[in-house]
Design a protein around this motif. Structure first.
Motif, mmCIF file in Angstrom:
data_model
loop_
_atom_site.group_PDB
_atom_site.id
_atom_site.type_symbol
_atom_site.label_atom_id
_atom_site.label_comp_id
_atom_site.label_asym_id
_atom_site.label_seq_id
_atom_site.Cartn_x
_atom_site.Cartn_y
_atom_site.Cartn_z
ATOM 1 N N ARG A 111 38.362 42.927 48.071
ATOM 2 C CA ARG A 111 37.412 43.876 48.663
ATOM 3 C C ARG A 111 38.111 44.892 49.559
ATOM 4 O O ARG A 111 37.699 46.053 49.618
ATOM 5 C CB ARG A 111 36.317 43.100 49.406
ATOM 6 C CG ARG A 111 35.274 42.568 48.433
ATOM 7 C CD ARG A 111 34.607 41.287 48.872
ATOM 8 N NE ARG A 111 33.673 40.856 47.834
ATOM 9 C CZ ARG A 111 34.048 40.254 46.705
ATOM 10 N NH1 ARG A 111 35.336 40.011 46.465
ATOM 11 N NH2 ARG A 111 33.148 39.910 45.809
ATOM 12 N N TYR A 112 39.148 44.470 50.213
ATOM 13 C CA TYR A 112 39.942 45.391 51.029
ATOM 14 C C TYR A 112 40.672 46.395 50.140
ATOM 15 O O TYR A 112 40.645 47.609 50.390
ATOM 16 C CB TYR A 112 40.926 44.571 51.858
ATOM 17 C CG TYR A 112 41.916 45.361 52.676
ATOM 18 C CD1 TYR A 112 41.559 46.537 53.346
ATOM 19 C CD2 TYR A 112 43.232 44.905 52.806
ATOM 20 C CE1 TYR A 112 42.485 47.234 54.115
ATOM 21 C CE2 TYR A 112 44.154 45.594 53.578
ATOM 22 C CZ TYR A 112 43.779 46.764 54.221
ATOM 23 O OH TYR A 112 44.690 47.446 54.979
ATOM 24 N N TYR A 114 39.964 47.276 47.038
ATOM 25 C CA TYR A 114 39.043 48.100 46.252
ATOM 26 C C TYR A 114 37.750 48.319 47.024
ATOM 27 O O TYR A 114 36.652 48.098 46.516
ATOM 28 C CB TYR A 114 38.756 47.422 44.916
ATOM 29 C CG TYR A 114 39.984 47.124 44.108
ATOM 30 C CD1 TYR A 114 40.737 48.147 43.518
ATOM 31 C CD2 TYR A 114 40.430 45.808 43.927
ATOM 32 C CE1 TYR A 114 41.867 47.881 42.777
ATOM 33 C CE2 TYR A 114 41.562 45.529 43.184
ATOM 34 C CZ TYR A 114 42.275 46.567 42.621
ATOM 35 O OH TYR A 114 43.406 46.296 41.883
ATOM 36 N N ALA A 115 37.888 48.760 48.270
ATOM 37 C CA ALA A 115 36.718 48.886 49.148
ATOM 38 C C ALA A 115 35.673 49.841 48.594
ATOM 39 O O ALA A 115 34.472 49.669 48.854
ATOM 40 C CB ALA A 115 37.162 49.341 50.536
ATOM 41 N N ASP A 116 36.091 50.825 47.807
ATOM 42 C CA ASP A 116 35.128 51.768 47.248
ATOM 43 C C ASP A 116 34.197 51.101 46.242
ATOM 44 O O ASP A 116 33.094 51.603 45.991
ATOM 45 C CB ASP A 116 35.853 52.938 46.586
ATOM 46 C CG ASP A 116 36.825 52.503 45.507
ATOM 47 O OD1 ASP A 116 37.381 51.386 45.599
ATOM 48 O OD2 ASP A 116 37.034 53.274 44.544
ATOM 49 N N ARG A 117 34.600 49.968 45.694
ATOM 50 C CA ARG A 117 33.746 49.232 44.763
ATOM 51 C C ARG A 117 32.767 48.311 45.500
ATOM 52 O O ARG A 117 31.850 47.768 44.891
ATOM 53 C CB ARG A 117 34.605 48.385 43.818
ATOM 54 C CG ARG A 117 35.617 49.176 43.009
ATOM 55 C CD ARG A 117 36.403 48.234 42.117
ATOM 56 N NE ARG A 117 37.534 48.892 41.472
ATOM 57 C CZ ARG A 117 38.425 48.273 40.703
ATOM 58 N NH1 ARG A 117 38.307 46.949 40.500
ATOM 59 N NH2 ARG A 117 39.437 48.940 40.159
ATOM 60 N N TYR A 118 33.023 48.089 46.773
ATOM 61 C CA TYR A 118 32.194 47.187 47.571
ATOM 62 C C TYR A 118 31.732 47.922 48.829
ATOM 63 O O TYR A 118 32.198 47.657 49.942
ATOM 64 C CB TYR A 118 32.994 45.939 47.953
ATOM 65 C CG TYR A 118 33.547 45.176 46.766
ATOM 66 C CD1 TYR A 118 32.748 44.267 46.074
ATOM 67 C CD2 TYR A 118 34.853 45.387 46.319
ATOM 68 C CE1 TYR A 118 33.253 43.567 44.985
ATOM 69 C CE2 TYR A 118 35.362 44.694 45.227
ATOM 70 C CZ TYR A 118 34.556 43.788 44.563
ATOM 71 O OH TYR A 118 35.039 43.102 43.481
ATOM 72 N N PRO A 119 30.809 48.865 48.676
ATOM 73 C CA PRO A 119 30.423 49.731 49.798
ATOM 74 C C PRO A 119 29.566 49.053 50.866
ATOM 75 O O PRO A 119 29.205 49.695 51.848
ATOM 76 C CB PRO A 119 29.653 50.854 49.110
ATOM 77 C CG PRO A 119 29.080 50.218 47.871
ATOM 78 C CD PRO A 119 30.122 49.236 47.426
ATOM 79 N N GLU A 120 29.246 47.782 50.698
ATOM 80 C CA GLU A 120 28.435 47.092 51.701
ATOM 81 C C GLU A 120 29.103 47.118 53.074
ATOM 82 O O GLU A 120 28.429 47.163 54.102
ATOM 83 C CB GLU A 120 28.181 45.637 51.276
ATOM 84 C CG GLU A 120 27.368 45.490 49.998
ATOM 85 C CD GLU A 120 28.222 45.550 48.744
ATOM 86 O OE1 GLU A 120 27.671 45.330 47.652
ATOM 87 O OE2 GLU A 120 29.441 45.811 48.859
ATOM 88 N N SER A 122 33.020 48.323 55.288
ATOM 89 C CA SER A 122 34.166 49.225 55.264
ATOM 90 C C SER A 122 35.442 48.470 54.920
ATOM 91 O O SER A 122 35.507 47.231 55.022
ATOM 92 C CB SER A 122 34.327 49.909 56.618
ATOM 93 O OG SER A 122 34.745 48.967 57.596
ATOM 94 N N ALA A 123 36.472 49.225 54.557
ATOM 95 C CA ALA A 123 37.765 48.607 54.290
ATOM 96 C C ALA A 123 38.282 47.873 55.523
ATOM 97 O O ALA A 123 38.899 46.805 55.417
ATOM 98 C CB ALA A 123 38.766 49.671 53.854
ATOM 99 N N TYR A 126 36.661 44.474 55.722
ATOM 100 C CA TYR A 126 37.263 43.533 54.779
ATOM 101 C C TYR A 126 38.658 43.120 55.241
ATOM 102 O O TYR A 126 39.054 41.954 55.112
ATOM 103 C CB TYR A 126 37.327 44.151 53.382
ATOM 104 C CG TYR A 126 35.964 44.384 52.767
ATOM 105 C CD1 TYR A 126 35.020 43.362 52.712
ATOM 106 C CD2 TYR A 126 35.627 45.623 52.228
ATOM 107 C CE1 TYR A 126 33.769 43.559 52.136
ATOM 108 C CE2 TYR A 126 34.382 45.835 51.651
ATOM 109 C CZ TYR A 126 33.450 44.803 51.609
ATOM 110 O OH TYR A 126 32.221 45.005 51.047
#
Length: 220
Positions: A111-112, A114-120, A122-123, A126
């Motif tokens: 998630r860190y 590919y943070a743009d894939r997990y917008p819930e 922020s990087a 994560y």
């Protein structure tokens, strides 16, 4: 199967699971036929023996297939372990450390990265969650040069590729983070001859191409 009766290793250079499998094979001084794959175009030969389509995959000369990186590591090192990476293994502490790396830490690492894939979140959020595991590694490495004491053991080479991947997401941040012992440990392993050799680039394997051998931490 190859007519040379060598184990066949399907690998992807940048995959941390494949990295630790190659490291264990190298430390075990085992010769295998390396088949570098392209994840978007997985060879049918690999999918025929391992339909789940993830690397590493090892096919032994007797037809046995190893589909999990930790199984590949143990297979190789049980054949030959001149550096004593398996000494004291298995232990509950090592198993718990590897389970946390492969479970919760890998979850936050993905998630860190590919943070743009997990917008819930922020990087940075994560990253903070992943740092909970890094904190534990730092605490261990403050006390000893390796994760399980004075000598390198299997958790070191099994966990290092994932910490490396975490560090590479934002190298400037990682280099300035409060992890001096972890940074020194990671840098030492990355700079080592073993890791340098197993990270050598190879063209993707195609049926009928000349063999590439992984032997005694050298290709040739």
């Amino acid at each position: 199967m190859s007519d040379t009766a060598l184990p066949i290793l399907y690998s992807f250079r940048r995959c941390p699971y494949a990295m630790r499998a190659r490291l264990a094979i190298a430390y075990a001084r085992q010769q295998v036929e390396l088949r570098e794959i392209v994840l978007k175009h997985k060879p049918r030969e690999m999918l025929a023996i391992s339909p789940k389509g993830t690397v590493p995959v090892v096919q032994l000369p007797d037809g046995t297939v190893l589909e999990e990186s930790r199984d590949v590591m143990l297979w190789a090192l049980h054949l030959n372990d001149p550096d004593g990476l398996l000494e004291g293994e298995p232990s509950e502490a090592s198993a718990a450390l590897l389970d946390e790396n492969d479970g919760e830490f890998k979850h936050w690492l993905d998630r860190y990265k590919y943070a743009d894939r997990y917008p819930e979140f922020s990087a940075q959020d994560y990253r903070s969650r992943g740092c909970e595991f890094l904190d534990k590694l730092e605490q261990r490495l403050v006390l000893s040069p390796f994760l399980c004491g004075e000598q390198m053991r299997i958790p070191d080479i099994a966990i290092m590729p994932f910490v490396r991947q975490f560090a590479m997401v934002d190298k400037k941040w990682f280099d300035s983070a409060p992890y001096p012992a972890l940074q020194a440990w990671l840098n030492e392993l990355i700079a080592g001859e073993m890791f340098t050799k197993i990270m050598k680039k190879h063209a993707p394997w195609q049926q009928g191409q000349a063999r590439v051998l992984l032997l005694n931490f050298a290709y040739g």
